[in-house]
Design a protein around this motif. Structure first.
Motif, PDB file in Angstrom:
ATOM      1  N   ALA A  83       0.995  -1.254   0.214  1.00 58.41           N
ATOM      2  CA  ALA A  83      -0.197  -0.007   0.147  1.00 58.41           C
ATOM      3  C   ALA A  83       0.778   1.290  -0.021  1.00 58.41           C
ATOM      4  O   ALA A  83       0.517   2.446  -0.946  1.00 58.41           O
ATOM      5  CB  ALA A  83      -1.089  -0.415   1.332  1.00 58.41           C
ATOM      6  N   GLY A  84       1.752   1.474   0.742  1.00 60.91           N
ATOM      7  CA  GLY A  84       2.826   2.377   0.749  1.00 60.91           C
ATOM      8  C   GLY A  84       3.492   2.593  -0.575  1.00 60.91           C
ATOM      9  O   GLY A  84       3.605   3.619  -0.648  1.00 60.91           O
ATOM     10  N   THR A  85       3.862   1.409  -1.295  1.00 63.46           N
ATOM     11  CA  THR A  85       4.680   1.743  -2.342  1.00 63.46           C
ATOM     12  C   THR A  85       3.455   2.418  -3.468  1.00 63.46           C
ATOM     13  O   THR A  85       3.840   3.351  -4.428  1.00 63.46           O
ATOM     14  CB  THR A  85       5.220   0.455  -3.179  1.00 63.46           C
ATOM     15  OG1 THR A  85       5.926  -0.205  -2.283  1.00 63.46           O
ATOM     16  CG2 THR A  85       6.085   0.462  -4.345  1.00 63.46           C
ATOM     17  N   LEU A  86       2.028   1.904  -3.902  1.00 65.87           N
ATOM     18  CA  LEU A  86       1.462   2.143  -4.288  1.00 65.87           C
ATOM     19  C   LEU A  86       0.425   3.812  -4.399  1.00 65.87           C
ATOM     20  O   LEU A  86       1.024   4.583  -5.049  1.00 65.87           O
ATOM     21  CB  LEU A  86       0.062   0.954  -4.654  1.00 65.87           C
ATOM     22  CG  LEU A  86       0.003  -0.227  -5.252  1.00 65.87           C
ATOM     23  CD1 LEU A  86      -0.856  -1.125  -4.745  1.00 65.87           C
ATOM     24  CD2 LEU A  86       0.413  -0.545  -6.213  1.00 65.87           C
ATOM     25  N   GLY A  87       0.954   4.174  -2.822  1.00 65.33           N
ATOM     26  CA  GLY A  87       1.040   5.093  -2.216  1.00 65.33           C
ATOM     27  C   GLY A  87       1.677   6.289  -2.916  1.00 65.33           C
ATOM     28  O   GLY A  87       1.519   7.248  -3.805  1.00 65.33           O
ATOM     29  N   VAL A  88       3.493   6.153  -2.757  1.00 66.73           N
ATOM     30  CA  VAL A  88       4.576   6.579  -3.687  1.00 66.73           C
ATOM     31  C   VAL A  88       3.930   6.791  -5.323  1.00 66.73           C
ATOM     32  O   VAL A  88       4.328   7.811  -6.072  1.00 66.73           O
ATOM     33  CB  VAL A  88       5.855   6.081  -2.903  1.00 66.73           C
ATOM     34  CG1 VAL A  88       6.569   7.121  -4.001  1.00 66.73           C
ATOM     35  CG2 VAL A  88       5.824   6.216  -1.366  1.00 66.73           C
ATOM     36  N   VAL A  89       3.792   5.474  -5.517  1.00 67.57           N
ATOM     37  CA  VAL A  89       3.714   5.374  -7.156  1.00 67.57           C
ATOM     38  C   VAL A  89       2.456   6.587  -7.661  1.00 67.57           C
ATOM     39  O   VAL A  89       2.617   7.216  -8.383  1.00 67.57           O
ATOM     40  CB  VAL A  89       3.752   4.179  -7.490  1.00 67.57           C
ATOM     41  CG1 VAL A  89       2.966   4.291  -9.208  1.00 67.57           C
ATOM     42  CG2 VAL A  89       4.962   3.363  -7.469  1.00 67.57           C
ATOM     43  N   GLY A  90       1.588   5.946  -6.450  1.00 66.29           N
ATOM     44  CA  GLY A  90       0.380   7.603  -6.847  1.00 66.29           C
ATOM     45  C   GLY A  90       0.734   8.976  -7.155  1.00 66.29           C
ATOM     46  O   GLY A  90       0.387   9.355  -7.417  1.00 66.29           O
ATOM     47  N   VAL A  91       1.300   9.296  -5.839  1.00 66.59           N
ATOM     48  CA  VAL A  91       1.649  10.887  -5.337  1.00 66.59           C
ATOM     49  C   VAL A  91       2.545  11.538  -6.508  1.00 66.59           C
ATOM     50  O   VAL A  91       2.099  12.446  -7.679  1.00 66.59           O
ATOM     51  CB  VAL A  91       2.198  10.668  -4.380  1.00 66.59           C
ATOM     52  CG1 VAL A  91       2.593  12.358  -4.182  1.00 66.59           C
ATOM     53  CG2 VAL A  91       0.877  10.605  -3.063  1.00 66.59           C
ATOM     54  N   GLY A  92       3.753  10.157  -7.280  1.00 65.19           N
ATOM     55  CA  GLY A  92       4.638  10.242  -8.408  1.00 65.19           C
ATOM     56  C   GLY A  92       3.957  10.645  -9.749  1.00 65.19           C
ATOM     57  O   GLY A  92       3.974  11.375 -11.055  1.00 65.19           O
ATOM     58  N   VAL A  93       3.028   9.919  -9.709  1.00 64.42           N
ATOM     59  CA  VAL A  93       1.557   9.712 -11.467  1.00 64.42           C
ATOM     60  C   VAL A  93       0.682  11.414 -11.175  1.00 64.42           C
ATOM     61  O   VAL A  93       0.858  12.425 -11.557  1.00 64.42           O
ATOM     62  CB  VAL A  93       0.803   8.469 -11.214  1.00 64.42           C
ATOM     63  CG1 VAL A  93      -0.212   8.835 -12.167  1.00 64.42           C
ATOM     64  CG2 VAL A  93       1.631   7.843 -11.527  1.00 64.42           C
ATOM     65  N   LEU A  94       0.211  11.578  -9.983  1.00 68.68           N
ATOM     66  CA  LEU A  94      -0.494  13.030 -10.064  1.00 68.68           C
ATOM     67  C   LEU A  94       0.566  14.050  -9.750  1.00 68.68           C
ATOM     68  O   LEU A  94      -0.340  14.828 -10.363  1.00 68.68           O
ATOM     69  CB  LEU A  94      -1.625  12.936  -8.881  1.00 68.68           C
ATOM     70  CG  LEU A  94      -2.237  11.711  -8.646  1.00 68.68           C
ATOM     71  CD1 LEU A  94      -3.023  11.850  -6.957  1.00 68.68           C
ATOM     72  CD2 LEU A  94      -3.161  12.024  -9.299  1.00 68.68           C
ATOM     73  N   ILE A  95       1.490  14.931  -9.893  1.00 68.55           N
ATOM     74  CA  ILE A  95       1.715  15.318  -9.593  1.00 68.55           C
ATOM     75  C   ILE A  95       2.926  14.993 -11.193  1.00 68.55           C
ATOM     76  O   ILE A  95       3.145  16.541 -11.657  1.00 68.55           O
ATOM     77  CB  ILE A  95       3.269  15.505  -9.122  1.00 68.55           C
ATOM     78  CG1 ILE A  95       3.120  15.319  -7.224  1.00 68.55           C
ATOM     79  CG2 ILE A  95       4.742  16.172  -9.089  1.00 68.55           C
ATOM     80  CD1 ILE A  95       3.908  14.913  -5.460  1.00 68.55           C
ATOM     81  N   GLY A  96       2.915  14.189 -11.916  1.00 74.66           N
ATOM     82  CA  GLY A  96       3.577  14.336 -13.015  1.00 74.66           C
ATOM     83  C   GLY A  96       2.024  14.605 -14.139  1.00 74.66           C
ATOM     84  O   GLY A  96       2.391  15.626 -15.194  1.00 74.66           O
ATOM     85  N   MET A  97       0.932  14.613 -14.003  1.00 74.21           N
ATOM     86  CA  MET A  97       0.135  14.786 -14.426  1.00 74.21           C
ATOM     87  C   MET A  97      -0.456  16.459 -14.693  1.00 74.21           C
ATOM     88  O   MET A  97      -0.705  16.886 -15.717  1.00 74.21           O
ATOM     89  CB  MET A  97      -1.229  13.960 -14.401  1.00 74.21           C
ATOM     90  CG  MET A  97      -1.590  12.682 -14.196  1.00 74.21           C
ATOM     91  SD  MET A  97      -2.180  11.932 -14.249  1.00 74.21           S
ATOM     92  CE  MET A  97      -4.140  12.400 -14.297  1.00 74.21           C
ATOM     93  N   LEU A  98      -0.326  16.953 -13.109  1.00 75.11           N
ATOM     94  CA  LEU A  98      -0.495  17.959 -12.845  1.00 75.11           C
ATOM     95  C   LEU A  98       0.793  19.241 -12.917  1.00 75.11           C
ATOM     96  O   LEU A  98      -0.081  20.019 -13.731  1.00 75.11           O
ATOM     97  CB  LEU A  98       0.060  18.736 -10.997  1.00 75.11           C
ATOM     98  CG  LEU A  98      -0.936  17.915 -10.444  1.00 75.11           C
ATOM     99  CD1 LEU A  98      -1.164  18.233  -8.772  1.00 75.11           C
ATOM    100  CD2 LEU A  98      -2.790  18.679 -10.851  1.00 75.11           C
ATOM    101  N   LEU A  99       1.785  18.757 -13.708  1.00 71.40           N
ATOM    102  CA  LEU A  99       3.401  19.352 -14.164  1.00 71.40           C
ATOM    103  C   LEU A  99       3.093  19.430 -16.204  1.00 71.40           C
ATOM    104  O   LEU A  99       3.342  20.166 -16.683  1.00 71.40           O
ATOM    105  CB  LEU A  99       4.426  18.906 -13.781  1.00 71.40           C
ATOM    106  CG  LEU A  99       4.994  19.409 -12.030  1.00 71.40           C
ATOM    107  CD1 LEU A  99       6.352  18.420 -12.104  1.00 71.40           C
ATOM    108  CD2 LEU A  99       4.845  20.649 -12.286  1.00 71.40           C
TER     109      LEU A  99
END
Length: 103
Positions: A83-99
Motif C-alpha cells: 500500500a505504501g509503495t502504491l501510494g508513493v507511485v500514485g502521488v508521483g503519477v498525480l504530480i506528473g499529470m499536474l506538471l
C-alpha cells in the motif's frame, strides 16, 4: 695604516665566519623542521585512514542492520508495504499529470 687594514680584514672574516655558521645552523634547523613535518603528515594520514576505515565499517554494519529490519518488517506486514509503495507511485503519477497539464 697596514695594521688597521689587517685588523679590519680579520674582523670582516670573523663576521663572515659567524654568518656562515649561523646560516649552516639555520639550514640544519630547516631540514629538521622539514623532516618533522613530513613525519607528522605521515602520522596524520595514517590516523585519518584508520578513522575512515573504522567509520566505513560502522556505517556498513548499520546499513546491514537497517536492511535486516526492513526485510523483517516487509515479511511481517506485506500489505502495508504494498500500500505504501502504491501510494508513493500514485502521488508521483498525480504530480506528473499536474506538471504535464501546466505545460
Amino acid at each position: 695604516m697596514a695594521k688597521q687594514s689587517t685588523e679590519t680584514k680579520a674582523a670582516s672574516q670573523a663576521l663572515h665566519a659567524d654568518a656562515e655558521a649561523e646560516l649552516e645552523e639555520l639550514r640544519e634547523a630547516a631540514l629538521l623542521l622539514g623532516r618533522n613535518l613530513k613525519d607528522f603528515g605521515k602520522a596524520r594520514l595514517r590516523a585519518a585512514g584508520a578513522d575512515l576505515g573504522e567509520t566505513s565499517e560502522t556505517m556498513l554494519a548499520r546499513g546491514r542492520e537497517m536492511e535486516k529490519a526492513v526485510e523483517h518488517s516487509m515479511r511481517a506486514h506485506p500489505a502495508n508495504w504494498v500500500a505504501g509503495t502504491l501510494g508513493v507511485v500514485g502521488v508521483g503519477v498525480l504530480i506528473g499529470m499536474l506538471l504535464r497539464n501546466r505545460q
